[in-house]
Structure formats: structure tokens, C-alpha cells
Scaffold this active site. Structure first.
Site, PDB file in Angstrom:
ATOM      1  N   CYS A 162      10.882  19.754  29.389  1.00  0.00           N
ATOM      2  CA  CYS A 162      12.009  18.823  29.332  1.00  0.00           C
ATOM      3  C   CYS A 162      13.099  19.195  30.331  1.00  0.00           C
ATOM      4  CB  CYS A 162      12.571  18.739  27.922  1.00  0.00           C
ATOM      5  SG  CYS A 162      12.873  20.336  27.165  1.00  0.00           S
ATOM      6  N   HIS A 202      16.143  21.733  23.255  1.00  0.00           N
ATOM      7  CA  HIS A 202      15.534  20.631  23.959  1.00  0.00           C
ATOM      8  C   HIS A 202      16.566  20.109  24.944  1.00  0.00           C
ATOM      9  CE1 HIS A 202      13.005  17.250  24.712  1.00  0.00           C
ATOM     10  NE2 HIS A 202      13.830  16.378  24.177  1.00  0.00           N
TER      11      HIS A 202
END
Lengths: 511, 218
Positions: free
Chosen positions: A167, A465
Site C-alpha cells: 500500500c 495501512h
């Protein structure tokens, strides 16, 4: 074969060569130096009415200036002269054709003169329209269909598949793809690749990514080839464990930049002969012998900053940071200037106490504040010839077109233990960088920036994340969470934590 | 364009200057007069204009008009040139057909911006390092091992390199090698299709598990 004006112009050039044009253009249209500017100010007015208006024409057959319209036309008709030069824009006019005419060689001479003018006034080159080459014209005519980019459409957006904790890469790619200057560069296919296989060239891969983003496809994209190329070119990044978006951003710029240097040296060695002939032509351009001098200064600048290769990455992302060390004894200042790609900002408490920053402006003020280096940080002063207590202060000498800020949210107490600083730092949509410049008062230019991308880290230092907010169009923001792209509001963007902030310069100078 | 009025305005301005300051003798007509002009007289005239609010206002207006006029001429010349070279039509082109609705931004819960339900889809990609199809969502861990990084991986990678060299890198032989020898100690093995599995992939019903695959790999 380029444009050759008209038959009257061709006859004129045969008889008189282009020397008159070159000198008239250098003195009265481009004004390549102080002498030229004075000559223009003193003598460039209509011989008929004395007007100094912007729209004055020069006859290229004899010494005559006249206003647009009747005054110049009467002269040309009476003397049977056909070619005149419109001085404000440097356009040729043929009175026999009663039309403006265009000649490729004249445009090249004019281009050299305009660059000399810009250099002499140390201002940016004025805007020139894009003139497609005959090849480009044919391509445009053969492919008449145009994809219009509209604000309420998704063209330019693609989700990115998470390849297994990637990510951080997806967020940086989203930010880069939405950098206006970078998309202009790649969508106009300015990258000319010399690599034997374009599959091995990272810049080509980025170019392909732009094509994918604007292809109109709505399915998510896999960046596996990009990841492979980056791991191959930046060994320290390679490995599944690596997960810091900031480190990845800097490494990506570095790899792209190094690719450009490599490509550039290859092109230069190939074009060396061509360059040699064209630069000897430019020497005569000013008609004042200043051409040779200018080439000299140019090389000096290049050797002073070896990191600046003027590649697209440098043009967009490189700024110059000034560091002034002031000796407290003699008040002597020692200044060093270094290139930077982004600015990392501390969020925690300062060493001398004081309040923790709450806004991006606070962080920048703290960054550019004079810092006392203290008793143990003595620096050798070149004037006092001894180690003295000093202060050190950063300021921004020049700013890149894209100013990116890294909020240091990850503190490393030791190599193993780290903690995340989740303090809310507010950041503006519009940012004026003028207060942080080295020369606040007499710096040339405009230093206002607009926010266009924010990379956020969600979670803790151990497990988290990354998501990115990017500005799709002026007032349209989207949230990029790997393969899921959704609309976002400006409030959502501004309320987010913020890890990497990307600002784009509002007003750009040409060259 | 309004060329005559423009020059009249300019002349009027210069005349106005002359009235105020007799030192400036810019009547035009003959170029001989220009020799009397020096940079100093221009600068003096400039400061005189700045001092007097009326003349300053007039000068600002004149300057604005001139710049506007000049900018219009600039646009005209650009278009004129494009027209002459035939690039005006070339640049215009025709809009793409039938895209009006299909690219419209969607803003609905449970759907992404493209109007596709935001359920994760499985995709395959071809590993640029070993040319095998790999599940995209497991590509990074695969690549780490494939390039010879991380635990166990250097051993695997060097072994594969040896195999590649030995068998002139033919994919069928290297895959059968991996299937028989490396397979057991590599947790990523499932991502590397054997020859049999690859055939199935092309038909679109292979995957590492039970989920359906869209068979797309690029």
C-alpha cells in the site's frame, strides 16, 4: 522541411540574407541586452506619428519604424518594400501578400534571441505556443479522435492492487500520477528512451502507467513490474518488509533521477556534434558577442550543483536549502546551499521546551528558526580561526514546483523500539511559502502553493495501512485505498492525520 | 483592429507629456528629434508621470490598453499560424464517441468511483523475474523470494539460477524441477503454476484456493 515564408520573403533572403532580421530582432523585438533596450527606448517609435506603442513594425529593407496599420503600410507601398517585422511578437509581415508569414530559420534565430533576453534580465522565458512538427501534424490528422478530460469523469483514476503489503507504493504512485507537471510530461511523451529494452527502463514503466491511468479502463492495475524494477534499482528498498512510504517516495525519485542522468549523458554524447554547430550559430545571435560568454556561465552553474541534471524529476522536485551558520563571536555568516527533494518536519517537543507544533506553518516556522548550537556544538569559524559557539538557520533558497512535506510521525527511540506520533497537525489547502524564503523581500516570483495529495498512515507503527487522498480535478478529491477509489470531501482530506503532504506551485515560470 | 485610435492615444499621451515638461521634445515626425532623447530624459518623464496622479492614472490606463491589445494580437497570431500550417484542424480533432455516461463519477455507498462494487477481485500477474503467473495479491512475497531476498530465498534463487543456466532457461524444465525439488520447502510454491496448472489458467478456472479468478494476467 520547415516553413519558408512566402515567395517575396524567399527573394528578399536571397538578396539580403537573414542578417538584417537577426539584428533588428535582437535589438528591437527581443532586446537581448542593456544596449539593445536603450536603443529601443530611444529610437523605436513610429517615424510617421512618433508613437511608442507596442504595435510597431520595422521595415527589413531600410531604416524605418511605423505603427501597425496605415503608417507602416504607406511606407512599404511607397518604397515598394515588402517585408517588415512586427516587433512585439517578432512576426514577419509581407506587404505583397498582405499577410503574416512564418519562416523556420527566423523562428530559430528569434528563439536564440529570446533566450538571451531572458538570461540578461534573469527572468523566465516567455510563453511560446506549441508548434507541432510536420510529423506530429500528420499523426494528429491521422488520429483525429480526442479523449476529453472532464471534471465529473473518472478518466485519470485507477485502483491499484495490493501486491502483499504494498500500500505504501500504491499511495506514492497515486500521488505521483496526480502531479500535474508530471502528467503533462508523460502524457506528451517527452521521455525518449535509449535503453535497449524499454521493459528495463523505469521511466518507460512510469510512462506506461500514465497511459494505463488515462486509458479509460476501470479495473484495478497491478504494479508488479514497477515493484520489480524499483527493487532491482534500489537494493536497499528491496524486500517484503520495507514499508515506509516516505522512504519509498525519496528512493523512487532517486531511481527516476538516476535513469534520467544516464539517458541524458547518452543523448549528449550522441548529439555532441549537433550541439557544437548550433551553439556557434547562437554566438552571432545577439550581434554583440555575448553568446560565448553565456555558454561559459552555463557550464559554471552546472558544475556548481552536480546533483541538478535538469531532468524532469529535478525540474519538478528539486529545491535549494540554504543553511546559515553565524559565529556568535564575530557574527560572520557561513552559508551553504544544498539541494532537497522534500522537507522533513519534527512534530515532538523541541530540545529547549516550547510548545509542540499544531499546524504545518508552526512546523515550518520551527524548521526555519535560528537554532543555537550550544557549547558542545562549536563550529570552526573561518574568520576567528577558532571553534566558536554559533547559531544555525535554515531557509529556502529556491523552491521546487512540487513542495512535499514529510511529517515525522515515526520516532525511533532505538533501532528496535519506535513509536508513532499521532498528534493532529492541521495543514492548509493554499500555502504561501514566502515567509520561509532566504530572500523574502527581493526574491523573484510567486511562492503560493495548492495542496494536491495527502498520504496517510492508519494504525500503529507495527501494523498499519497507507491510504492516499488525491485531487482529481480542481474541487474533486478522491480517496485511494489500494484498489478501491471513492469520492472524498475536502473536509475529509483536511481532517485526516497527514503523513506526506504534496503541494503544487500555482504560478509556474517558463524555463 | 483599432490601430488608428491606438496610435492617436499614444500620440496624445506624448503630447500631454510635452505640455507638462518642455524638456521632452518628442514630436515624432522626423527621426532627428530622437537624438535629443536620452535615457535621463526618459527617466525624468517617467518620474514626472509618477508624481502627478492625473497623468499616472492616464499612463496606467494607456499601459493596460496597450498590454490588452498586445495580448489579443498574440492570440490572433497564434491562431493565424495554426491556420496557415493546417494545425488548427489537426489539433481540434473530434471527440471520442459514446463516452458521455460511461466515465461519469459514481458516488454511492458500497460502490467505488467507477460504479463497481468494491469487492476485492483476484488477479494474476506474470512475474517479470521468472515469467510465471503469480496471484497479484501475493506478488510481493513471491518476488522477494524469487529475487533472492529474505529467509530461505537466496538458496532457492541460486538453485533456480543454476537450473536456468543448465537447461537454457526453458520454462517447462525449470517448472518441473521446482515442482519436484524446491516445492516442499517454499511456502510460496502454490503461486507458481506447474505446466498442468498453467493450462487450466488459460481456461480461466485455476486458482490457489476456491475463489474464482478472472483469468486476466498482464
Amino acid at each position: 522541411m520547415g516553413e519558408t515564408g512566402c515567395k517575396h520573403f524567399q527573394a528578399y533572403v536571397k538578396e539580403q540574407s537573414l542578417d538584417t532580421f537577426r539584428i533588428i530582432d535582437a535589438y528591437f523585438s527581443a532586446c537581448v541586452n542593456k544596449d539593445a533596450r536603450e536603443k529601443k527606448a530611444l529610437s523605436c517609435c513610429c517615424f510617421e506619428c512618433g508613437s511608442y506603442g507596442l504595435q510597431v513594425y520595422a521595415c527589413l529593407h531600410c531604416i524605418y519604424f511605423g505603427c501597425r496599420g496605415a503608417h507602416i503600410a504607406t511606407h512599404l507601398r511607397a518604397k515598394k518594400h515588402s517585408i517588415a517585422l512586427e516587433l512585439s511578437h517578432g512576426t514577419l509581415y509581407c506587404n505583397s501578400c498582405r499577410d503574416f508569414i512564418y519562416d523556420t530559420r527566423c523562428r530559430e534565430i528569434a528563439g536564440v534571441n529570446r533566450r538571451l533576453e531572458a538570461k540578461d534580465l534573469s527572468k523566465s522565458l516567455s510563453w511560446q505556443p506549441w508548434i507541432p512538427t510536420p510529423k506530429e501534424t500528420n499523426l494528429l490528422l491521422a488520429n483525429p479522435r480526442r479523449r476529453r478530460i472532464r471534471a465529473n469523469e473518472t478518466i485519470g483514476l485507477r485502483g491499484l492492487i495490493n501486491l502483499g503489503s504494498t500500500c505504501f507504493m500504491n499511495c506514492i504512485v497515486q500521488a505521483l500520477i496526480h502531479t500535474p507537471l508530471l502528467s503533462d510530461y508523460f502524457l506528451s511523451e517527452r521521455h525518449e528512451c535509449n535503453a535497449k529494452s524499454s521493459l528495463k527502463c523505469l521511466v518507460c514503466e512510469v510512462s506506461r502507467l500514465f497511459q494505463e491511468f488515462y486509458s479509460g479502463s476501470r479495473s484495478p492495475l497491478s504494479l508488479h513490474r514497477l515493484l520489480h524494477l524499483i527493487w532491482n534499482h534500489a537494493k536497499h528498498l528491496a524486500g517484503y518488509e520495507q514499508q515506509d512510504a516516505h522512504e519509498f517516495f525519496i528512493a523512487t525519485l532517486d531511481v527516476l533521477h538516476r535513469h534520467c542522468i544516464k539517458a541524458k549523458t547518452e543523448v549528449e554524447s550522441a548529439n555532441k556534434l549537433n550541439n557544437a554547430t548550433s551553439s556557434s550559430g547562437s554566438g552571432t545571435g545577439g550581434g554583440s558577442g555575448s553568446g560565448g560568454h553565456n555558454t561559459n556561465t552555463n557550464t559554471n552553474v552546472n558544475s556548481n550543483c552536480p546533483t541538478q541534471c535538469n531532468c524532469i524529476i529535478d525540474q519538478i522536485f528539486t529545491g535549494m536549502l540554504q543553511s546559515d551558520v553565524v559565529c556568535q563571536e564575530c557574527k560572520g555568516v557561513s552559508t551553504t546551499i544544498d539541494p532537497f527533494w522534500d522537507i522533513s518536519l519534527d512534530l515532538g517537543e523541541t530540545a529547549h521546551g516550547g510548545s509542540t507544533p499544531k499546524t504545518l506553518i508552526d512546523c515550518l516556522e520551527r524548521y526555519t528558526r535560528a537554532e543555537h548550537l550550544g557549547e558542545y556544538g562549536k563550529i570552526k569559524c573561518s574568520t576567528c580561526k577558532s571553534y566558536q559557539e554559533s547559531t544555525k538557520q535554515f531557509s529556502l533558497r529556491t523552491l521546487p514546483s512540487v513542495a512535499s512535506f514529510h511529517l515525522k510521525r515515526f520516532e525511533h527511540v532505538s533501532t528496535l523500539i519506535g513509536k508513532k506520533v499521532s498528534t493532529f497537525i492541521s495543514f492548509p489547502v493554499e500555502l504561501d511559502m514566502t515567509p520561509f524564503m532566504s530572500e523574502k523581500n527581493n526574491a523573484y516570483g510567486d511562492f503560493r502553493y495548492s495542496l494536491y495529495a495527502v498520504v496517510n498512515h492508519v494504525g500503529t507503527i507495527d501494523s498499519g495501512h497507507y491510504i492516499a487522498y488525491v485531487r482529481h480535478h480542481k474541487d474533486t478529491w478522491v480517496k485511494c485505498d489500494d484498489h478501491i477509489i471513492t469520492t472524498a470531501t475536502l473536509k475529509q482530506v483536511l481532517d485526516s492525520e497527514g503523513y506526506l503532504l504534496f503541494y503544487h506551485k500555482n504560478i509556474l515560470e517558463y524555463e | 483592429m483599432a490601430s488608428s485610435s491606438d496610435s492617436t492615444l499614444a500620440a496624445a499621451n506624448i503630447d500631454a507629456k510635452n505640455e507638462k515638461n518642455s524638456n521632452i521634445t518628442v514630436s515624432g515626425k522626423t527621426s532627428a528629434n530622437n537624438t535629443k532623447m536620452t535615457i535621463a530624459t526618459i527617466q525624468k518623464a517617467y518620474h514626472d508621470i509618477l508624481k502627478d496622479p492625473t497623468s499616472l492614472d492616464e499612463a496606467a490606463h494607456y499601459l493596460y490598453q496597450s498590454l490588452l491589445d498586445d495580448a489579443v494580437v498574440g492570440v490572433f497570431l497564434e491562431i493565424h499560424h495554426l491556420h496557415r500550417t493546417g494545425n488548427l484542424d489537426a489539433l481540434d480533432g473530434v471527440p471520442e464517441e459514446g463516452t458521455d455516461a460511461s466515465y461519469r463519477i459514481v458516488d454511492m455507498p458500497n460502490y467505488d468511483i467507477f460504479g463497481i462494487s468494491s469487492v476485492k477481485k483476484l488477479m494474476d500477474c506474470t512475474c517479470p523475474n521468472c515469467d510465471r503467473p503469480v496471484s497479484a495479491s501475493r506478488f510481493a512475497p513471491h518476488l522477494e523470494k524469487c529475487m533472492g531476498m529474505g529467509r530461505n530465498s537466496s538458496r532457492i534463487a541460486s538453485r533456480r539460477l543454476a537450473t536456468k543456466e543448465g537447461t537454457s532457461a526453458s520454462s517447462s524444465s525449470s517448472s518441473s524441477y521446482l515442482q519436484t525439488t524446491v516445492g516442499t520447502d517454499d511456502e510460496d510454491d502454490i503461486d507458481w503454476s506447474s505446466e498442468k496448472r498453467r493450462k487450466k489458467t488459460n481456461q480461466g478456472n485455476r486458482n490457489n484456493g476456491s475463489k474464482k479468478n478472472n483469468g486476466k494476467s498482464f
